[in-house]
Design an enzyme around this catalytic site. Structure first.
Site, PDB file in Angstrom:
ATOM      1  N   ALA A  93       0.800  -1.222   0.000  1.00  9.89           N
ATOM      2  CA  ALA A  93       0.000   0.000   0.000  1.00  9.89           C
ATOM      3  C   ALA A  93       0.840   1.284   0.000  1.00  9.89           C
ATOM      4  O   ALA A  93       0.381   2.326  -0.468  1.00  9.89           O
ATOM      5  CB  ALA A  93      -0.936  -0.012   1.212  1.00  9.89           C
TER       6      ALA A  93
ATOM      7  N   THR B 109       0.293   5.641  -1.495  1.00  6.20           N
ATOM      8  CA  THR B 109      -0.145   6.706  -0.585  1.00  6.20           C
ATOM      9  C   THR B 109       0.009   8.084  -1.230  1.00  6.20           C
ATOM     10  O   THR B 109      -0.812   8.966  -0.995  1.00  6.20           O
ATOM     11  CB  THR B 109       0.611   6.663   0.767  1.00  6.20           C
ATOM     12  OG1 THR B 109       2.013   6.640   0.520  1.00  6.20           O
ATOM     13  CG2 THR B 109       0.234   5.445   1.588  1.00  6.20           C
TER      14      THR B 109
ATOM     15  N   HIS C 144      -3.915 -10.048  -3.865  1.00  6.77           N
ATOM     16  CA  HIS C 144      -5.140  -9.778  -3.104  1.00  6.77           C
ATOM     17  C   HIS C 144      -6.275  -9.296  -3.991  1.00  6.77           C
ATOM     18  O   HIS C 144      -7.214  -8.654  -3.528  1.00  6.77           O
ATOM     19  CB  HIS C 144      -4.850  -8.763  -1.993  1.00  6.77           C
ATOM     20  CG  HIS C 144      -3.896  -9.286  -0.955  1.00  6.77           C
ATOM     21  ND1 HIS C 144      -3.154  -8.481  -0.130  1.00  6.77           N
ATOM     22  CD2 HIS C 144      -3.555 -10.566  -0.626  1.00  6.77           C
ATOM     23  CE1 HIS C 144      -2.400  -9.233   0.666  1.00  6.77           C
ATOM     24  NE2 HIS C 144      -2.617 -10.494   0.384  1.00  6.77           N
TER      25      HIS C 144
ATOM     26  N   CYS D 159     -20.266 -18.487  -9.470  1.00  4.43           N
ATOM     27  CA  CYS D 159     -20.000 -18.863 -10.869  1.00  4.43           C
ATOM     28  C   CYS D 159     -18.935 -17.985 -11.518  1.00  4.43           C
ATOM     29  O   CYS D 159     -18.616 -18.161 -12.692  1.00  4.43           O
ATOM     30  CB  CYS D 159     -21.296 -18.820 -11.688  1.00  4.43           C
ATOM     31  SG  CYS D 159     -21.822 -17.142 -12.103  1.00  4.43           S
TER      32      CYS D 159
ATOM     33  N   CYS E  18     -26.018 -12.427  -8.168  1.00  2.00           N
ATOM     34  CA  CYS E  18     -25.688 -12.743  -9.550  1.00  2.00           C
ATOM     35  C   CYS E  18     -26.978 -12.989 -10.347  1.00  2.00           C
ATOM     36  O   CYS E  18     -27.849 -13.734  -9.897  1.00  2.00           O
ATOM     37  CB  CYS E  18     -24.810 -13.989  -9.560  1.00  2.00           C
ATOM     38  SG  CYS E  18     -24.403 -14.616 -11.191  1.00  2.00           S
TER      39      CYS E  18
ATOM     40  N   CYS F 298     -26.843 -16.972 -11.500  1.00  2.89           N
ATOM     41  CA  CYS F 298     -26.968 -18.121 -10.584  1.00  2.89           C
ATOM     42  C   CYS F 298     -27.466 -17.735  -9.202  1.00  2.89           C
ATOM     43  O   CYS F 298     -27.660 -18.604  -8.353  1.00  2.89           O
ATOM     44  CB  CYS F 298     -25.628 -18.839 -10.475  1.00  2.89           C
ATOM     45  SG  CYS F 298     -24.443 -18.031  -9.396  1.00  2.89           S
TER      46      CYS F 298
HETATM   47  P1  NAD Z   1       0.572  -1.656   4.990  1.00  6.17           P
HETATM   48  O1  NAD Z   1      -0.435  -0.574   5.112  1.00  6.17           O
HETATM   49  O2  NAD Z   1       0.607  -2.717   5.986  1.00  6.17           O
HETATM   50  O3  NAD Z   1       2.036  -1.027   4.956  1.00  6.17           O
HETATM   51  C1  NAD Z   1       2.355   0.039   4.129  1.00  6.17           C
HETATM   52  C2  NAD Z   1       3.795   0.445   4.459  1.00  6.17           C
HETATM   53  O4  NAD Z   1       4.168   1.466   3.550  1.00  6.17           O
HETATM   54  C3  NAD Z   1       3.955   1.005   5.861  1.00  6.17           C
HETATM   55  O5  NAD Z   1       4.980   0.295   6.532  1.00  6.17           O
HETATM   56  C4  NAD Z   1       4.344   2.487   5.637  1.00  6.17           C
HETATM   57  O6  NAD Z   1       5.350   2.916   6.520  1.00  6.17           O
HETATM   58  C5  NAD Z   1       4.889   2.474   4.237  1.00  6.17           C
HETATM   59  N1  NAD Z   1       4.658   3.714   3.483  1.00  6.17           N
HETATM   60  C6  NAD Z   1       3.496   4.370   3.297  1.00  6.17           C
HETATM   61  N2  NAD Z   1       3.666   5.422   2.463  1.00  6.17           N
HETATM   62  C7  NAD Z   1       4.983   5.427   2.124  1.00  6.17           C
HETATM   63  C8  NAD Z   1       5.784   6.270   1.294  1.00  6.17           C
HETATM   64  N3  NAD Z   1       5.258   7.301   0.623  1.00  6.17           N
HETATM   65  N4  NAD Z   1       7.108   5.980   1.189  1.00  6.17           N
HETATM   66  C9  NAD Z   1       7.660   4.930   1.863  1.00  6.17           C
HETATM   67  N5  NAD Z   1       6.939   4.102   2.645  1.00  6.17           N
HETATM   68  C10 NAD Z   1       5.620   4.331   2.778  1.00  6.17           C
HETATM   69  O7  NAD Z   1       0.423  -2.216   3.537  1.00  6.17           O
HETATM   70  P2  NAD Z   1       0.629  -3.661   2.976  1.00  6.17           P
HETATM   71  O8  NAD Z   1       1.844  -4.280   3.552  1.00  6.17           O
HETATM   72  O9  NAD Z   1       0.481  -3.530   1.534  1.00  6.17           O
HETATM   73  O10 NAD Z   1      -0.592  -4.516   3.549  1.00  6.17           O
HETATM   74  C11 NAD Z   1      -1.862  -4.012   3.687  1.00  6.17           C
HETATM   75  C12 NAD Z   1      -2.935  -4.808   2.982  1.00  6.17           C
HETATM   76  O11 NAD Z   1      -3.955  -3.902   2.660  1.00  6.17           O
HETATM   77  C13 NAD Z   1      -2.526  -5.419   1.685  1.00  6.17           C
HETATM   78  O12 NAD Z   1      -2.871  -6.737   1.775  1.00  6.17           O
HETATM   79  C14 NAD Z   1      -3.351  -4.741   0.590  1.00  6.17           C
HETATM   80  O13 NAD Z   1      -4.086  -5.722  -0.096  1.00  6.17           O
HETATM   81  C15 NAD Z   1      -4.342  -3.880   1.300  1.00  6.17           C
HETATM   82  N6  NAD Z   1      -4.380  -2.448   0.906  1.00  6.17           N
HETATM   83  C16 NAD Z   1      -4.280  -2.079  -0.400  1.00  6.17           C
HETATM   84  C17 NAD Z   1      -4.291  -0.738  -0.755  1.00  6.17           C
HETATM   85  C18 NAD Z   1      -4.176  -0.356  -2.212  1.00  6.17           C
HETATM   86  O14 NAD Z   1      -4.565  -1.138  -3.075  1.00  6.17           O
HETATM   87  N7  NAD Z   1      -3.643   0.817  -2.525  1.00  6.17           N
HETATM   88  C19 NAD Z   1      -4.408   0.246   0.224  1.00  6.17           C
HETATM   89  C20 NAD Z   1      -4.531  -0.164   1.567  1.00  6.17           C
HETATM   90  C21 NAD Z   1      -4.498  -1.515   1.883  1.00  6.17           C
HETATM   91 ZN    ZN Z   2     -23.168 -16.449 -10.448  1.00  8.96          ZN
END
Ligand code: NAD
Ligand code: ZN
Length: 254
Positions: free
Chosen positions: A29, A33, A126, A137, A160, A163
């Site tokens: 994630a 950000t 994920h 389905c 759905c 189904c």
């Molecule tokens: P996490 O939120 O656990 O960790 C994110 C890490 O990124 C943190 O340790 C943080 O310090 C670091 N971070 C944030 N912004 C940063 C930047 N600009 N520069 C450097 N480091 C930075 O995320 P994860 O490990 O991906 O796990 C969270 C779960 O949540 C995943 O399974 C994911 O599927 C889901 N998720 C996805 C999204 C998305 O699709 N954008 C957003 C939130 C959560």
């Molecule tokens: Zn279906």
């Protein structure tokens, strides 16, 4: 080696890329950000306001499905206009120039694909939140289709049309099985890589967090780019504790 400034990071990363024959990136994630999508574990992250709904509860109850979709639409309104950031664009370039073979991602935001990486080079552990699937389905539904029915019915999550099964956003919830094909492809790419970059992941979500460890044990050089420390920093060949966009920006032109 822990590096805290952008210039030494660029230099050291360049050396490691020069030595590598096959690189793989693994993203979390943190890479999204700067695009305005909060991560889970930073202060004020998504978990503070939105406890995830476990898979079994989604399947068991219409009420939970209604609630899950209500939250999903609320998040969508905030994030649907998000565009790829510097990290995504730098990785897309590294894929184009052959430095990276694939991107394994925990993210569900589709931003690697939107940054121009071919779909088959993005392995989504994920799932993907930009569409929905019938859990029985596997028929595909667009989010806007679900939204329309949800609104017309006064907040009832639709089933759905083929189904009658539950329709869920195409993401993997807690308690839901990991996607088999993606897990297998991620393992193959990890074991084929001699350079493995973990970017923006707290490395606490399993089994996804197992891939950096697997790469290292298999002899690849492991790089961790993350603002905060992770449990695997000790085993990494290079740790860059800095902002992902700042660190990867020079690669946009490299
Ligand atoms: P996490 O939120 O656990 O960790 C994110 C890490 O990124 C943190 O340790 C943080 O310090 C670091 N971070 C944030 N912004 C940063 C930047 N600009 N520069 C450097 N480091 C930075 O995320 P994860 O490990 O991906 O796990 C969270 C779960 O949540 C995943 O399974 C994911 O599927 C889901 N998720 C996805 C999204 C998305 O699709 N954008 C957003 C939130 C959560
Ligand atoms: Zn279906």
């Amino acid at each position: 080696m822990i590096v805290k400034d952008r210039n030494s990071a660029f230099e050291r990363l360049g050396e490691l890329f020069a030595q590598s024959r096959r690189g793989v990136a693994f993203t979390g994630a943190g890479i999204s950000t700067e695009c305005g999508i909060p991560d889970f574990r930073s202060p004020g992250g998504l978990w503070t306001n939105n406890q995830p709904i476990p898979f079994d509860e989604f399947v068991a109850s219409q009420e939970m499905r209604n609630e899950a979709w209500r939250r999903k639409f609320a998040l969508e309104d905030q994030f649907r206009s998000a565009k790829p950031g510097r990290g995504h664009r730098a990785l897309a370039r590294l894929v184009r120039t052959g430095k990276l073979e694939a991107i394994i991602t925990q993210n569900i935001d589709n931003l690697h694909q939107e940054s121009g990486v071919a779909r088959e080079k993005v392995i989504e552990l994920h799932g993907n939140g930009t569409y929905a699937l019938c859990l029985d389905c596997a028929a595909r539904y667009e989010i806007d289709w679900v939204r329309e029915r949800f609104q017309q019915s006064g907040g009832i999550a639709p089933s759905c049309t083929g189904c009658g099964g539950p329709v869920k956003s195409a993401t993997i919830s807690f308690g839901q099985a990991m996607p088999e094909l993606e897990m297998q492809r991620a393992e193959e790419e990890t074991l084929a890589a001699d350079l493995f970059l973990s970017i923006g992941s707290s490395l606490v979500v399993w089994p996804a967090a197992g891939f950096p460890v697997m790469a290292k044990r298999n002899g690849a050089a492991l790089i961790i780019i993350n603002r905060e420390p992770t449990d695997f920093d000790r085993m990494a060949d290079l740790v860059v504790r800095d902002d992902i966009g700042d660190v990867l920006e020079p690669f946009l032109a490299a």
